[in-house]
Design a protein around this motif. Structure first.
Motif, PDB file in Angstrom:
ATOM      1  N   ARG A  44       0.780  -1.139   0.028  1.00 50.47           N
ATOM      2  CA  ARG A  44       0.060   0.155   0.137  1.00 50.47           C
ATOM      3  C   ARG A  44       0.678   1.328   0.004  1.00 50.47           C
ATOM      4  O   ARG A  44       0.361   2.192  -0.607  1.00 50.47           O
ATOM      5  N   VAL A  45       2.041   0.976   0.766  1.00 49.75           N
ATOM      6  CA  VAL A  45       2.973   2.365   0.794  1.00 49.75           C
ATOM      7  C   VAL A  45       4.313   1.838   0.570  1.00 49.75           C
ATOM      8  O   VAL A  45       4.688   0.949   0.935  1.00 49.75           O
ATOM      9  N   LEU A  46       5.140   2.457  -0.234  1.00 48.77           N
ATOM     10  CA  LEU A  46       6.390   2.265  -0.509  1.00 48.77           C
ATOM     11  C   LEU A  46       7.348   2.456   0.650  1.00 48.77           C
ATOM     12  O   LEU A  46       7.062   3.599   1.486  1.00 48.77           O
ATOM     13  N   PRO A  47       8.187   1.429   1.161  1.00 50.84           N
ATOM     14  CA  PRO A  47       9.078   1.853   2.181  1.00 50.84           C
ATOM     15  C   PRO A  47       9.786   3.073   2.006  1.00 50.84           C
ATOM     16  O   PRO A  47      10.345   3.439   0.655  1.00 50.84           O
ATOM     17  N   GLU A  48      10.443   3.498   2.859  1.00 48.23           N
ATOM     18  CA  GLU A  48      11.261   4.879   2.864  1.00 48.23           C
ATOM     19  C   GLU A  48      12.539   4.836   1.990  1.00 48.23           C
ATOM     20  O   GLU A  48      12.795   5.451   0.945  1.00 48.23           O
ATOM     21  N   ARG A  49      13.404   3.787   2.116  1.00 48.78           N
ATOM     22  CA  ARG A  49      14.301   3.460   1.360  1.00 48.78           C
ATOM     23  C   ARG A  49      13.962   3.236  -0.242  1.00 48.78           C
ATOM     24  O   ARG A  49      14.957   3.922  -0.934  1.00 48.78           O
ATOM     25  N   GLU A  50      13.285   2.543  -0.508  1.00 47.70           N
ATOM     26  CA  GLU A  50      12.928   2.445  -1.744  1.00 47.70           C
ATOM     27  C   GLU A  50      12.230   3.599  -2.516  1.00 47.70           C
ATOM     28  O   GLU A  50      12.493   3.562  -3.799  1.00 47.70           O
ATOM     29  N   ARG A  51      11.409   4.324  -1.536  1.00 46.37           N
ATOM     30  CA  ARG A  51      10.932   5.573  -2.314  1.00 46.37           C
ATOM     31  C   ARG A  51      11.924   6.591  -2.630  1.00 46.37           C
ATOM     32  O   ARG A  51      11.812   7.236  -3.604  1.00 46.37           O
ATOM     33  N   ARG A  52      12.957   6.511  -1.666  1.00 45.98           N
ATOM     34  CA  ARG A  52      14.080   7.554  -1.774  1.00 45.98           C
ATOM     35  C   ARG A  52      15.075   7.121  -3.098  1.00 45.98           C
ATOM     36  O   ARG A  52      15.450   8.046  -4.049  1.00 45.98           O
ATOM     37  N   MET A  53      15.192   5.739  -3.272  1.00 46.50           N
ATOM     38  CA  MET A  53      16.024   5.126  -4.310  1.00 46.50           C
ATOM     39  C   MET A  53      15.287   5.697  -5.679  1.00 46.50           C
ATOM     40  O   MET A  53      16.021   6.042  -6.671  1.00 46.50           O
ATOM     41  N   LEU A  54      13.956   5.402  -5.741  1.00 49.89           N
ATOM     42  CA  LEU A  54      13.255   5.670  -7.031  1.00 49.89           C
ATOM     43  C   LEU A  54      13.043   7.239  -7.374  1.00 49.89           C
ATOM     44  O   LEU A  54      13.176   7.370  -8.650  1.00 49.89           O
ATOM     45  N   ALA A  55      12.974   8.037  -6.175  1.00 49.62           N
ATOM     46  CA  ALA A  55      12.638   9.378  -6.451  1.00 49.62           C
ATOM     47  C   ALA A  55      14.240   9.867  -7.066  1.00 49.62           C
ATOM     48  O   ALA A  55      14.319  10.671  -8.050  1.00 49.62           O
ATOM     49  N   ASP A  56      15.378   9.414  -6.413  1.00 50.33           N
ATOM     50  CA  ASP A  56      16.653   9.641  -6.960  1.00 50.33           C
ATOM     51  C   ASP A  56      16.886   9.365  -8.706  1.00 50.33           C
ATOM     52  O   ASP A  56      17.252  10.230  -9.389  1.00 50.33           O
ATOM     53  N   PHE A  57      16.538   7.913  -8.786  1.00 52.92           N
ATOM     54  CA  PHE A  57      16.753   7.692 -10.000  1.00 52.92           C
ATOM     55  C   PHE A  57      15.896   8.315 -11.009  1.00 52.92           C
ATOM     56  O   PHE A  57      16.207   8.456 -12.368  1.00 52.92           O
ATOM     57  N   LEU A  58      14.714   8.519 -10.902  1.00 55.37           N
ATOM     58  CA  LEU A  58      13.586   8.997 -11.613  1.00 55.37           C
ATOM     59  C   LEU A  58      13.712  10.560 -11.590  1.00 55.37           C
ATOM     60  O   LEU A  58      12.874  11.324 -12.412  1.00 55.37           O
ATOM     61  N   ASP A  59      14.574  11.253 -10.957  1.00 53.35           N
ATOM     62  CA  ASP A  59      14.616  12.588 -10.815  1.00 53.35           C
ATOM     63  C   ASP A  59      13.123  12.961 -10.469  1.00 53.35           C
ATOM     64  O   ASP A  59      12.485  13.947 -11.220  1.00 53.35           O
ATOM     65  N   LEU A  60      12.626  12.523  -9.524  1.00 54.47           N
ATOM     66  CA  LEU A  60      10.986  12.738  -9.096  1.00 54.47           C
ATOM     67  C   LEU A  60      10.900  13.274  -7.546  1.00 54.47           C
ATOM     68  O   LEU A  60      11.701  12.677  -6.701  1.00 54.47           O
ATOM     69  N   ASP A  61      10.067  14.196  -7.505  1.00 53.23           N
ATOM     70  CA  ASP A  61       9.724  14.648  -6.253  1.00 53.23           C
ATOM     71  C   ASP A  61       9.205  13.404  -5.123  1.00 53.23           C
ATOM     72  O   ASP A  61       8.460  12.832  -5.497  1.00 53.23           O
ATOM     73  N   GLU A  62       9.960  13.154  -3.951  1.00 56.89           N
ATOM     74  CA  GLU A  62       9.568  12.040  -3.440  1.00 56.89           C
ATOM     75  C   GLU A  62       8.290  12.063  -2.729  1.00 56.89           C
ATOM     76  O   GLU A  62       7.536  11.034  -2.435  1.00 56.89           O
ATOM     77  N   ALA A  63       7.869  13.253  -2.722  1.00 57.05           N
ATOM     78  CA  ALA A  63       6.370  13.630  -2.001  1.00 57.05           C
ATOM     79  C   ALA A  63       5.271  12.985  -2.954  1.00 57.05           C
ATOM     80  O   ALA A  63       4.532  12.341  -2.771  1.00 57.05           O
ATOM     81  N   LEU A  64       5.708  12.728  -4.215  1.00 63.13           N
ATOM     82  CA  LEU A  64       4.784  12.287  -5.311  1.00 63.13           C
ATOM     83  C   LEU A  64       4.664  10.745  -5.145  1.00 63.13           C
ATOM     84  O   LEU A  64       3.610  10.402  -6.023  1.00 63.13           O
ATOM     85  N   LEU A  65       5.758  10.064  -4.372  1.00 67.56           N
ATOM     86  CA  LEU A  65       5.720   8.631  -4.283  1.00 67.56           C
ATOM     87  C   LEU A  65       5.169   8.414  -3.118  1.00 67.56           C
ATOM     88  O   LEU A  65       5.369   7.186  -2.335  1.00 67.56           O
ATOM     89  N   GLY A  66       4.445   9.442  -2.105  1.00 69.30           N
ATOM     90  CA  GLY A  66       3.717   8.804  -1.065  1.00 69.30           C
ATOM     91  C   GLY A  66       4.836   9.320   0.165  1.00 69.30           C
ATOM     92  O   GLY A  66       4.422   8.962   1.280  1.00 69.30           O
ATOM     93  N   ALA A  67       5.839  10.131   0.110  1.00 66.78           N
ATOM     94  CA  ALA A  67       6.539  10.538   1.225  1.00 66.78           C
ATOM     95  C   ALA A  67       5.831  11.501   2.143  1.00 66.78           C
ATOM     96  O   ALA A  67       4.999  12.345   1.509  1.00 66.78           O
ATOM     97  N   PRO A  68       5.455  11.291   3.450  1.00 63.31           N
ATOM     98  CA  PRO A  68       4.766  12.291   4.392  1.00 63.31           C
ATOM     99  C   PRO A  68       5.311  13.629   4.179  1.00 63.31           C
ATOM    100  O   PRO A  68       6.728  13.835   4.102  1.00 63.31           O
ATOM    101  N   PRO A  69       4.575  14.667   4.350  1.00 62.80           N
ATOM    102  CA  PRO A  69       5.014  16.242   4.573  1.00 62.80           C
ATOM    103  C   PRO A  69       6.170  16.306   5.678  1.00 62.80           C
ATOM    104  O   PRO A  69       6.067  15.550   6.559  1.00 62.80           O
ATOM    105  N   PRO A  70       7.095  17.084   5.352  1.00 64.65           N
ATOM    106  CA  PRO A  70       8.010  17.510   6.591  1.00 64.65           C
ATOM    107  C   PRO A  70       7.366  18.044   7.590  1.00 64.65           C
ATOM    108  O   PRO A  70       6.384  18.519   7.425  1.00 64.65           O
ATOM    109  N   PRO A  71       7.905  17.673   8.768  1.00 63.08           N
ATOM    110  CA  PRO A  71       7.347  18.464  10.135  1.00 63.08           C
ATOM    111  C   PRO A  71       7.361  19.918   9.781  1.00 63.08           C
ATOM    112  O   PRO A  71       8.518  20.553   9.520  1.00 63.08           O
TER     113      PRO A  71
END
Length: 205
Positions: A44-71
């Protein structure tokens, strides 16, 4: 169309010209992993490590992959209609009259939990030069126990509220003013109520 993390990943992979199966292998997963995420919502939700790897590789904002908003970087704390007199004391009117914004980093540095923080004003000159008339102090209501070396606290004595330097002496408490023109008092610990410790000075220059 709502841009879900699944749609964002599929679109980014298409633009990059890379298959989801190849991205899955890059993550160290079986090749069907991201296909199941996109088409079936599993996981249902991508783990943080995988989300970050995908965002870096695809040059994508991690928030679009479901990252929670920063505090939030700021915290609002109650501003009390109480003036803690740096003098003889003042009859309080304890009510919240507004909210004041304090940087979260300042609270963290002062060691104050957001839900234990409040702001009060200072009146008088007995705590000068440490505290001046018109200053505001951030009070930590969780810090009511007096430390052996003493500290600046907001206290209630009878019907008065004051901000003073308190030093414990067994069953007694020494009440000091930083202004040497003011006398030192010693009272029984049961004669005062410690509201909290003054942790942070907020001064408008």
């Amino acid at each position: 169309m709502v841009m879900t993390p699944q749609l964002a990943l599929a679109e980014a992979a298409r633009r990059r010209g890379v298959a989801l199966s190849a991205l899955s292998r890059m993550l160290g997963r079986n090749q069907a992993y991201l296909g199941q995420f996109v088409n079936r919502g599993s996981p249902r939700v991508l783990p943080e490590r995988e989300r970050r790897m995908l965002a870096d590789f695809l040059d994508l904002d991690e928030a679009l992959l479901g990252a929670p908003p920063p505090p939030t970087q700021e915290v609002t704390v109650p501003l009390l209609a109480v003036t803690a007199a740096a003098g003889a004391g003042r009859v309080p009117e304890e009510r919240v009259i507004g909210r004041a914004i304090v940087p979260r980093t300042a609270l963290r540095a002062a060691g104050v939990a957001p839900d234990a923080a409040s702001l009060i004003g200072v009146a008088g000159d007995s705590m000068a030069p440490t505290l001046r008339d018109g200053d505001r102090v951030l009070v930590d209501r969780n810090a009511r126990r007096l430390v052996a070396r003493g500290g600046i606290y907001v206290l209630r004595r009878a019907e008065m509220i004051a901000v003073k330097r308190l030093i414990p002496h067994g069953s007694a408490v020494e009440i000091r003013s930083d202004n040497p023109l003011w006398p030192v008092e010693r009272v029984g610990a049961d004669e005062i109520e410690v509201i909290g410790r003054a942790r942070l000075l907020l001064r408008t220059l």
